[in-house]
Design a protein around this motif. Sequence first.
Motif: not given
Length: 398
Positions: A140-141, A143, A150, A155, A159
């Motif tokens: 999850e990110e 922005l 991303i 990333a 994970e």
Amino acid sequence: MIGRFLALAAAFLSLATAADAHTRSESHTTWLVDGSSVHLTFSVSDLEARRLTSDRRPPNNPQLIAYLVPRLGASADGKACKLAGKPRPVAAVTGYRRVEFLFDCPSTEGIVLRDSAFFELVPTHVNLAQIQTVKGDFAEEVLTADAQTIDMSKAKGGEIEGAGLLTFVKMGIMHIFTGIDHMSFLLGLVLISRRFKDLIFVITGFTIGHSLTLALAVTGVIRPHAEFIDALVALTIALIGVENLAVQVQRPKLFALWTAGVLFAMAGLKLVGIGLLPFTLLLGAGLFASNYLMIAGYVRDAGRLRLVITLIFGLIHGFGFAADLLNEAIPPAKLAELLVGFNLGVEAGQLTVVTVLVGIVTVLRRLKLALPRPIVVDVGASGLILIGMYWFISRSFG
């Protein structure tokens, strides 16, 4: 008292005007990376999509897609991924729009995902992004205007093998910390609680309420209209501010009449076709608010009463919490874990906010720097009323 309120109005109105009508401007993306193919699902509320049209009506699908195409994409090894076929609108829950994109990348290495939609319209906009791979990895990110890409290679460090409890806890915490409206309501609960026992009552009621409706919404038992919930969340902020002032000046009847009058006037406008909220909802809200303020103003020990009332307010906020989850690609097998984790995160977030507020007050009192309680309540409650009513009216008339 009236003069003091009017003097405060100008300062808080400028703050309310600076805030966007939807307080927490957000969109959602789900990215599935399969080798050199990137599948993107972009979701946004109708309320948010209205920003794209001059008449503040939701854009049609071609308009929405035309806006999104140049702002969404991916690249691999510094080369842009080509759009494979035309983007297509797909079914979404009531009050939301969803569009699917498919990109073909020239390589499987160095994939970078990009989303710049809505940031030029609302600098504080956030996009809640989920990134998945065919191997089952999940990340999850968030922005923002300052971070619109991303990098998949970076990333990967965050994970996990599938979405776990801690991921959902994090989502709940983020919802509180990035939701100005929810934090404003918590401020109102702290202001109204003269004793620690009272604070326990109101927080308990709020927790029970939002936990119940969060579960009902996410499991699909009830799917509320998103725009109605946004407006009602704002109304709860205004009402908790009104109650603070009504109790402070001991004139609940006056505040009850004014509050009911505003809501009944809006109900009347709805009869002639002006406004988004249903007539019955506005009428019911006016009756509820006026009776509640009258009772709360004359009950000597209103702690237990507020437990019931904040439970009702919690029901509304629970649907607001669920808005973040209704568009997420969560496997059915993860549903129980999601509800437990997200609720724990919400509780952790709101307890942190309440603890910080109470801690600040305690420190200021010990240092003898605290203002008299009547002044603090007047300022805080007046601000909540101004901001809450601004958001409520803005969301009610689109």
